[in-house]
Design a protein around this motif. Sequence first.
Motif: not given
Length: 154
Positions: A73-80, A103-114
């Motif tokens: 999965a690709i997970v976009r993460v926006r911390p509180l 990353v920049t933009g609305d999210d702070c992280f874009i991650a890949r997980l298995v």
Amino acid sequence: MTANEASRLDSIDQRLLDALAQNARISLKELAQVANLSSPSAAERLRRLEERGIVTAFTIDIDPAALGYPLQAIVRVRPLPGQLHVVERIIQETPEFIECDKVTGDDCFIARLVVRSMGELDGILDKVAERAETNTSMIKASPVKRRLPPLSSR
């Protein structure tokens, strides 16, 4: 050495990098043959590529499904608010996250997980969701695997 000088590659460097990208375990003798060099010359070229920071590691490519992780999965993460560093640490300490970019933009992280199952995915995301908003996309296929950028200026 400037970044531009470090990134300049001649045709021999390009052949060496292409061969290593195809097979990081290629023997020095085979690598020399690909570049039409002697083994000592190929070794010296490779050493210089490492010194210049162009080659940073020799690695392997593993199929996660063969290790029991059929889902990715690709997970976009926006911390509180105030949770950025905590979320970053959670991602770093969760081994199922196999890649993560800040990353920049609305999210702070874009991650890949298995993961092995959707239930496992839910459990991992629950840990993150306590401190961040997430948006998850399941990977169906990867038509372009991680690859080298263009080596020549075309």
